[in-house]
Write a protein that holds these residues in place. Structure first.
Motif, PDB file in Angstrom:
ATOM      1  N   LEU A 178     -25.930 -46.464 -41.162  1.00 22.01           N
ATOM      2  CA  LEU A 178     -27.094 -47.162 -41.703  1.00 22.01           C
ATOM      3  C   LEU A 178     -27.631 -48.092 -40.136  1.00 22.01           C
ATOM      4  N   GLU A 179     -26.740 -48.692 -39.905  1.00 22.58           N
ATOM      5  CA  GLU A 179     -27.215 -49.762 -38.695  1.00 22.58           C
ATOM      6  C   GLU A 179     -27.866 -48.766 -37.577  1.00 22.58           C
ATOM      7  N   ARG A 180     -27.240 -47.581 -37.270  1.00 27.50           N
ATOM      8  CA  ARG A 180     -27.937 -46.687 -36.191  1.00 27.50           C
ATOM      9  C   ARG A 180     -29.366 -46.339 -36.799  1.00 27.50           C
ATOM     10  N   LEU A 181     -29.446 -46.032 -38.099  1.00 28.57           N
ATOM     11  CA  LEU A 181     -30.867 -45.458 -38.369  1.00 28.57           C
ATOM     12  C   LEU A 181     -31.799 -46.773 -38.254  1.00 28.57           C
ATOM     13  N   ALA A 193     -34.722 -46.970 -35.424  1.00 31.43           N
ATOM     14  CA  ALA A 193     -36.210 -46.715 -35.995  1.00 31.43           C
ATOM     15  C   ALA A 193     -36.935 -47.957 -35.221  1.00 31.43           C
ATOM     16  N   ARG A 194     -36.283 -49.103 -35.157  1.00 35.03           N
ATOM     17  CA  ARG A 194     -37.133 -50.203 -34.575  1.00 35.03           C
ATOM     18  C   ARG A 194     -37.358 -49.834 -33.003  1.00 35.03           C
ATOM     19  N   LEU A 195     -36.801 -49.210 -32.272  1.00 38.90           N
ATOM     20  CA  LEU A 195     -36.942 -48.774 -30.829  1.00 38.90           C
ATOM     21  C   LEU A 195     -38.126 -47.757 -31.029  1.00 38.90           C
ATOM     22  N   VAL A 196     -37.906 -46.824 -32.010  1.00 44.26           N
ATOM     23  CA  VAL A 196     -38.693 -45.426 -31.857  1.00 44.26           C
ATOM     24  C   VAL A 196     -40.267 -45.745 -32.568  1.00 44.26           C
ATOM     25  N   PHE A 197     -40.043 -46.310 -33.708  1.00 43.15           N
ATOM     26  CA  PHE A 197     -41.514 -46.681 -34.597  1.00 43.15           C
ATOM     27  C   PHE A 197     -41.831 -48.143 -34.411  1.00 43.15           C
ATOM     28  N   ARG A 212     -27.811 -34.887 -43.335  1.00 40.22           N
ATOM     29  CA  ARG A 212     -28.347 -35.310 -42.126  1.00 40.22           C
ATOM     30  C   ARG A 212     -29.654 -36.118 -42.746  1.00 40.22           C
ATOM     31  N   VAL A 213     -29.804 -37.366 -42.057  1.00 40.38           N
ATOM     32  CA  VAL A 213     -31.168 -38.104 -42.456  1.00 40.38           C
ATOM     33  C   VAL A 213     -32.029 -38.125 -41.174  1.00 40.38           C
ATOM     34  N   ASN A 214     -33.020 -37.313 -41.439  1.00 38.90           N
ATOM     35  CA  ASN A 214     -34.187 -37.492 -40.258  1.00 38.90           C
ATOM     36  C   ASN A 214     -35.055 -38.649 -40.697  1.00 38.90           C
ATOM     37  N   VAL A 215     -35.432 -39.335 -39.482  1.00 41.47           N
ATOM     38  CA  VAL A 215     -36.492 -40.549 -39.451  1.00 41.47           C
ATOM     39  C   VAL A 215     -37.627 -40.064 -38.583  1.00 41.47           C
ATOM     40  N   PHE A 216     -38.868 -40.174 -39.535  1.00 44.92           N
ATOM     41  CA  PHE A 216     -40.219 -39.687 -38.755  1.00 44.92           C
ATOM     42  C   PHE A 216     -41.159 -40.385 -39.374  1.00 44.92           C
ATOM     43  N   SER A 217     -42.533 -40.129 -38.983  1.00 47.15           N
ATOM     44  CA  SER A 217     -43.665 -40.707 -39.654  1.00 47.15           C
ATOM     45  C   SER A 217     -44.710 -39.519 -39.388  1.00 47.15           C
ATOM     46  N   PRO A 218     -45.343 -39.529 -40.670  1.00 51.15           N
ATOM     47  CA  PRO A 218     -46.436 -38.413 -40.689  1.00 51.15           C
ATOM     48  C   PRO A 218     -47.783 -39.019 -39.949  1.00 51.15           C
ATOM     49  N   GLU A 219     -47.690 -40.425 -39.912  1.00 51.08           N
ATOM     50  CA  GLU A 219     -48.814 -41.226 -39.125  1.00 51.08           C
ATOM     51  C   GLU A 219     -48.657 -41.148 -37.631  1.00 51.08           C
ATOM     52  N   VAL A 220     -47.693 -40.748 -37.206  1.00 48.19           N
ATOM     53  CA  VAL A 220     -47.675 -40.478 -35.792  1.00 48.19           C
ATOM     54  C   VAL A 220     -48.164 -39.248 -35.204  1.00 48.19           C
ATOM     55  N   SER A 221     -48.986 -39.203 -34.082  1.00 49.61           N
ATOM     56  CA  SER A 221     -49.687 -38.192 -33.408  1.00 49.61           C
ATOM     57  C   SER A 221     -49.725 -38.469 -32.100  1.00 49.61           C
ATOM     58  N   MET A 222     -50.070 -37.563 -31.401  1.00 49.37           N
ATOM     59  CA  MET A 222     -50.354 -37.689 -29.967  1.00 49.37           C
ATOM     60  C   MET A 222     -51.300 -38.882 -29.524  1.00 49.37           C
ATOM     61  N   SER A 223     -52.241 -39.116 -30.449  1.00 50.76           N
ATOM     62  CA  SER A 223     -53.116 -40.526 -30.087  1.00 50.76           C
ATOM     63  C   SER A 223     -52.744 -41.581 -30.973  1.00 50.76           C
ATOM     64  N   THR A 224     -51.615 -41.523 -31.641  1.00 54.35           N
ATOM     65  CA  THR A 224     -51.335 -42.872 -32.351  1.00 54.35           C
ATOM     66  C   THR A 224     -49.867 -43.383 -31.925  1.00 54.35           C
ATOM     67  N   LEU A 225     -49.403 -42.675 -30.762  1.00 52.99           N
ATOM     68  CA  LEU A 225     -47.895 -43.070 -30.533  1.00 52.99           C
ATOM     69  C   LEU A 225     -47.604 -44.451 -30.262  1.00 52.99           C
ATOM     70  N   ASP A 226     -48.684 -45.130 -30.035  1.00 54.35           N
ATOM     71  CA  ASP A 226     -48.529 -46.770 -29.737  1.00 54.35           C
ATOM     72  C   ASP A 226     -48.689 -47.586 -30.931  1.00 54.35           C
ATOM     73  N   ASN A 227     -48.769 -46.985 -32.197  1.00 58.84           N
ATOM     74  CA  ASN A 227     -48.872 -47.596 -33.376  1.00 58.84           C
ATOM     75  C   ASN A 227     -47.544 -48.097 -33.836  1.00 58.84           C
ATOM     76  N   ILE A 228     -47.409 -49.168 -34.381  1.00 59.34           N
ATOM     77  CA  ILE A 228     -46.173 -49.387 -35.200  1.00 59.34           C
ATOM     78  C   ILE A 228     -46.287 -49.012 -36.617  1.00 59.34           C
ATOM     79  N   VAL A 229     -45.488 -48.203 -36.869  1.00 57.96           N
ATOM     80  CA  VAL A 229     -45.579 -47.612 -38.251  1.00 57.96           C
ATOM     81  C   VAL A 229     -44.220 -47.736 -39.129  1.00 57.96           C
TER      82      VAL A 229
END
Length: 259
Positions: A32-35, A39-43, A70-87
């Motif tokens: 849980l700590e890893r996730l 997530a704070r670094l990636v998103f 397996r727990v995958n962490v992702f965001s449907p809000e992230v795309s090539m044009s929104t990679l700099d967004n905090i989500v």
């Protein structure tokens, strides 16, 4: 289906994998700590531990047998044009029956390879899986990574450790901080077995008696050789390593206030 499609078509995210049995997981807090940390670094925003546990429990249902989660962490809000967004990231949990821990030893070859951002268990696994495939096509079981400076780091999907007859030695080159190797070494120290970390090269390997791999799917597995360097495959040592790992209590997936 939308979540699975997002995970499949946009290769940006991270995950953790764990072994659940009877509603409990060894190293659950570390997963849980890893996730949250990743997530704070990636998103730019973390994940809620209680929500993750609830999602795992829902996917496991009433099953009490050993399962790989397996727990995958992702965001449907992230795309090539929104990679700099905090989500706010989303999780997708998948489960499958866990295979028995292997008893056979691995014959591995060394390759010069470095993970991108090795401290994060991210979904960019193509390179390391290709190295595993190439090693198997060449007649080996897997590959051990050596960085451009000649220092040993880790295996394709596992951490590596070496035993000199009295102590376990881990390489210090950047590698994924595995939960299983952490728990195993924690157990070894409780049992009075010294564990140290130091810079290792291929030239150091003949000085070790045995070698082993760890991850959540295999717990611990002996390594019989790296390239032309052969190691003693010691069933007693592997039993000791597994006892050290199992000495860590499994943590319940139950939410706060539940039984």
């Amino acid at each position: 289906m939308d979540a699975a499609r997002t995970v499949a078509v946009f290769n940006y995210g991270h995950f953790t994998a764990m072994r659940a049995e009877d509603g409990r997981v060894r190293g659950l807090g570390l997963h849980l700590e890893r996730l949250d940390r990743d997530a704070r670094l990636v998103f730019g925003e973390g994940v809620d531990a209680e929500a993750v546990k609830a999602a795992i429990r829902a996917e496991l249902g009433e099953r009490t047998e050993a399962m790989n989660v397996r727990v995958n962490v992702f965001s449907p809000e992230v795309s090539m044009s929104t990679l700099d967004n905090i989500v706010t990231p989303t999780t997708l949990v998948t489960v499958r029956p866990a295979a028995p821990w292997p008893d056979s030893a691995m014959h591995v070859r060394s390759v010069v390879y470095e993970r991108d951002l090795p401290q994060v268990k991210h979904v960019g696994t193509f390179g390391l899986l290709l190295q595993r495939r190439l090693a198997r096509l060449a007649g080996y079981d897997d590959a051990l990574f050596v960085n451009r400076s000649g220092h040993i780091s880790e295996g394709t999907v596992w951490n590596v450790g070496f035993y000199d007859g009295s102590r376990v030695v881990l390489p210090t080159a950047p590698a994924l901080p595995g939960v299983t190797i952490h728990l195993t070494c924690k157990g070894l120290r409780r049992m009075g077995i010294p564990v140290e970390m130091r810079r290792l090269t291929l030239a150091d390997l003949p000085s070790f008696r045995s070698a082993f791999a760890t991850n959540e799917a295999i717990a611990t597995q002996p390594i019989s050789s790296v390239d032309e360097v052969e190691f003693t495959v010691d069933d007693e040592l592997n039993s000791l390593l597994r006892r050290a790992y199992l000495s860590n209590p499994a943590e319940p997936l139950a939410l706060r206030g539940e039984g």
